[in-house]
Enzyme design. Sequence first.
Site, PDB file in Angstrom:
ATOM      1  N   CYS A 122      39.395  42.181  42.511  1.00  0.00           N
ATOM      2  CA  CYS A 122      39.019  43.042  43.626  1.00  0.00           C
ATOM      3  C   CYS A 122      40.138  43.149  44.662  1.00  0.00           C
ATOM      4  O   CYS A 122      41.155  42.477  44.586  1.00  0.00           O
ATOM      5  CB  CYS A 122      37.748  42.524  44.275  1.00  0.00           C
ATOM      6  SG  CYS A 122      37.998  41.007  45.216  1.00  0.00           S
ATOM      7  N   ALA A 165      41.173  40.004  46.388  1.00  0.00           N
ATOM      8  CA  ALA A 165      42.033  39.191  45.507  1.00  0.00           C
ATOM      9  C   ALA A 165      43.480  39.671  45.586  1.00  0.00           C
ATOM     10  O   ALA A 165      44.411  38.868  45.651  1.00  0.00           O
ATOM     11  CB  ALA A 165      41.534  39.255  44.063  1.00  0.00           C
ATOM     12  N   HIS A 170      46.959  45.008  47.380  1.00  0.00           N
ATOM     13  CA  HIS A 170      48.411  44.873  47.527  1.00  0.00           C
ATOM     14  C   HIS A 170      48.888  45.819  48.621  1.00  0.00           C
ATOM     15  O   HIS A 170      49.664  45.453  49.494  1.00  0.00           O
ATOM     16  CB  HIS A 170      49.150  45.259  46.242  1.00  0.00           C
ATOM     17  CG  HIS A 170      48.743  44.475  45.032  1.00  0.00           C
ATOM     18  ND1 HIS A 170      48.772  44.993  43.760  1.00  0.00           N
ATOM     19  CD2 HIS A 170      48.297  43.200  44.900  1.00  0.00           C
ATOM     20  CE1 HIS A 170      48.390  44.079  42.894  1.00  0.00           C
ATOM     21  NE2 HIS A 170      48.082  42.990  43.559  1.00  0.00           N
ATOM     22  N   ARG A 211      45.439  30.413  41.916  1.00  0.00           N
ATOM     23  CA  ARG A 211      46.684  30.960  41.392  1.00  0.00           C
ATOM     24  C   ARG A 211      47.738  29.860  41.443  1.00  0.00           C
ATOM     25  O   ARG A 211      47.801  29.130  42.409  1.00  0.00           O
ATOM     26  CB  ARG A 211      47.094  32.141  42.269  1.00  0.00           C
ATOM     27  CG  ARG A 211      47.809  33.224  41.540  1.00  0.00           C
ATOM     28  CD  ARG A 211      47.559  34.531  42.246  1.00  0.00           C
ATOM     29  NE  ARG A 211      48.662  35.440  42.023  1.00  0.00           N
ATOM     30  CZ  ARG A 211      49.594  35.706  42.913  1.00  0.00           C
ATOM     31  NH1 ARG A 211      49.562  35.129  44.092  1.00  0.00           N
ATOM     32  NH2 ARG A 211      50.563  36.549  42.637  1.00  0.00           N
TER      33      ARG A 211
HETATM   34  S1  CFN Z   1      48.076  41.168  40.945  1.00  0.00           S
HETATM   35 FE1  CFN Z   1      50.186  41.069  40.221  1.00  0.00          FE
HETATM   36  S2  CFN Z   1      51.673  40.386  41.585  1.00  0.00           S
HETATM   37  S3  CFN Z   1      51.063  42.686  39.088  1.00  0.00           S
HETATM   38 FE2  CFN Z   1      51.380  40.836  37.982  1.00  0.00          FE
HETATM   39  S4  CFN Z   1      53.315  40.078  38.548  1.00  0.00           S
HETATM   40 FE3  CFN Z   1      49.442  39.385  37.201  1.00  0.00          FE
HETATM   41  S5  CFN Z   1      47.339  39.923  37.506  1.00  0.00           S
HETATM   42 MO1  CFN Z   1      47.502  37.691  37.795  1.00  0.00          MO
HETATM   43  S6  CFN Z   1      47.938  37.596  40.034  1.00  0.00           S
HETATM   44 FE4  CFN Z   1      49.881  37.721  39.013  1.00  0.00          FE
HETATM   45 FE5  CFN Z   1      51.818  39.146  39.793  1.00  0.00          FE
HETATM   46 FE6  CFN Z   1      52.640  41.558  40.024  1.00  0.00          FE
HETATM   47 FE7  CFN Z   1      48.272  39.619  39.410  1.00  0.00          FE
HETATM   48  S7  CFN Z   1      51.745  36.954  39.851  1.00  0.00           S
HETATM   49  S8  CFN Z   1      49.532  37.251  36.961  1.00  0.00           S
HETATM   50  S9  CFN Z   1      50.749  40.674  35.916  1.00  0.00           S
HETATM   51  N1  CFN Z   1      50.165  39.634  38.908  1.00  0.00           N
HETATM   52  C1  HCA Z   2      43.485  37.855  40.430  1.00  0.00           C
HETATM   53  C2  HCA Z   2      44.362  36.660  40.185  1.00  0.00           C
HETATM   54  C3  HCA Z   2      44.743  36.482  38.761  1.00  0.00           C
HETATM   55  C4  HCA Z   2      43.573  36.088  37.878  1.00  0.00           C
HETATM   56  C5  HCA Z   2      44.005  35.493  36.600  1.00  0.00           C
HETATM   57  C6  HCA Z   2      43.054  35.382  35.460  1.00  0.00           C
HETATM   58  C7  HCA Z   2      45.812  35.363  38.709  1.00  0.00           C
HETATM   59  O1  HCA Z   2      43.588  38.857  39.758  1.00  0.00           O
HETATM   60  O2  HCA Z   2      42.700  37.774  41.327  1.00  0.00           O
HETATM   61  O3  HCA Z   2      42.148  36.192  35.301  1.00  0.00           O
HETATM   62  O4  HCA Z   2      43.286  34.472  34.683  1.00  0.00           O
HETATM   63  O5  HCA Z   2      46.880  35.592  38.197  1.00  0.00           O
HETATM   64  O6  HCA Z   2      45.531  34.271  39.188  1.00  0.00           O
HETATM   65  O7  HCA Z   2      45.334  37.672  38.262  1.00  0.00           O
END
Ligand code: CFN
Ligand code: HCA
Length: 538
Positions: A60, A63, A192, A94
Amino acid sequence: MSSKPINVEEIKKELIAKMPTKVARKRAKAIVPGAGGGEEIPEIQANVRTIPGIITQRGCTYAGCKGVVLGPSRDIVNLTHGPIGCGFYSWLTRRNETDAGPDGDNFIPYCFSTDMTEHDIVFGGMKKLSAAIQEAYDNFHPKAISVFSTCPVGLIGDDIHAVARQMQEKLGITVFANSCEGYRGVSQSAGHHIANNQIMKHIIGTNDTPVEGKYKINILGEYNIGGDAFEIERILEKCGITLISTFSGNSTVESFRRAHFADLNTVMCHRSLNYVAEMMETKFGIPWIKVNFIGAHATAKSLRRIATYFEDQDLIDKVEQVIAEEMPAIEATIKDIRPRTEGKTAMMFVGGSRAHHYQELFGELGMKVLCAGYEFAHRDDYEGRHVLPKIKVDADSRNIEELEVEKDATRYNPRKTPEQLEALKAKGVEVKDYDGMIGQMSKDALIIDDISQYETEKIIEIMKPDIFCAGIKEKYIIQKMGMPMKQLHNYDIGGPYAGFVGAVNWYRDIDRMVNSKIWALTKAPWQMEGPELEASYV
Ligand code: CFN
Ligand code: HCA
């Protein structure tokens, strides 16, 4: 691993065959073949609302705002305004690592929440929010406090921004709020954007004490998951490149305040921080380029890209020297491991940038990615439409009305103007116009946006990869199918995977996973007892 030729159109048909007609029509638009390096990029449907009833991987807006962008900053008190569950269940989930050193502030281990209860929902939670900000200040004396609202706050209309303004005046530190209720937007992505706007508005450029350094950069979109940023810092330091600020792994608010002294912004995760990159270019004249520190060769390429930007022979030579020093360990490991991984196949469904970045690492092991996709990326991430300097981005991509453009934007960045950069590109800075996931993947590979649980199980059944990468929600379902599953969000307990040291860690972990005999010994419960339950759409 199947050896028969892959027919992507047939697979797509099979994937949507059991869906009701309307759903199938919608989902078909989110499934396209790769372009195999060509410039004919098929249009993929992305960043649209998930069809109700479908089990999505997405998270969401809260998040994306608190958990992803601002959460990893270590000396900002990140305070959740909402019922305790919102704060508690997003606490330390995270794997963003921190090293504050003996004297630095580190609030990462704490869970700050206003703990709204029924009384606050009925009568309003603003007083409780002021009190919580005061309490956080009294206990920790932070340099900044950032407030995040969750769903009920938006529904009852607490004015969190007014509270933040009052408390900023009272306490004399930076206090700002984010209206990032979970229900806004269609995914984390909206969060974001909200965080980017607020960082830009309240923090970046608020300290005009110059930063020393010959080659000064920021990294945008690196969150130090599993220590990735530590490894990138090590490499940059070795090259003599000054890293002013990382947004936002292990970062400090002071580094954000002086980030506008960078000569160049390097964008690691484009999806989550492109707005700051755009706004900093507009406001301070700092150009940005994409980098990818995932994969040894990708790291080398990114370092060369940075060095070419500075047009300085000393830096170019230094970078070459560092690459030459680091590569032997990479080559030795690949030589050992690749015979065991060559020809194996993978799938990746993660977030908004990793399903692209990690393809380089699989490539280094001789593994092919059969199918990949993002949870919440936009079309520009899939297409990678990015040249140097910037090109057109989505109309909503900057909060221009809130931006006061510096009269002399080159004041902070005397080195390059966009025109000079264009000239640099003409000179051969290696930047492709289409460097997104679609161009990267072969024509017999599939790209699926916002994949559902049903599609996940189906695509595994059809294509039978050797390894599947996604998140915690998918992990155990996939393992129960007898399939090794690597978490690409938190790396399970692994990492770092960035840079040179990270690449070696990755090769070893993937070797262990795809060559483990354990999966062939596992039998899913339905393989052992009685008939499999079948469900179908009607
Ligand atoms: S929201 Fe982003 S910020 S887009 Fe990427 S590299 Fe994932 S989903 Mo989990 S939280 Fe994480 Fe980053 Fe960019 Fe999210 S560190 S792993 S692919 N990510
Ligand atoms: C998020 C955080 C997340 C969830 C990871 C997962 C992360 O989207 O709110 O589903 O295992 O990297 O911690 O993307």
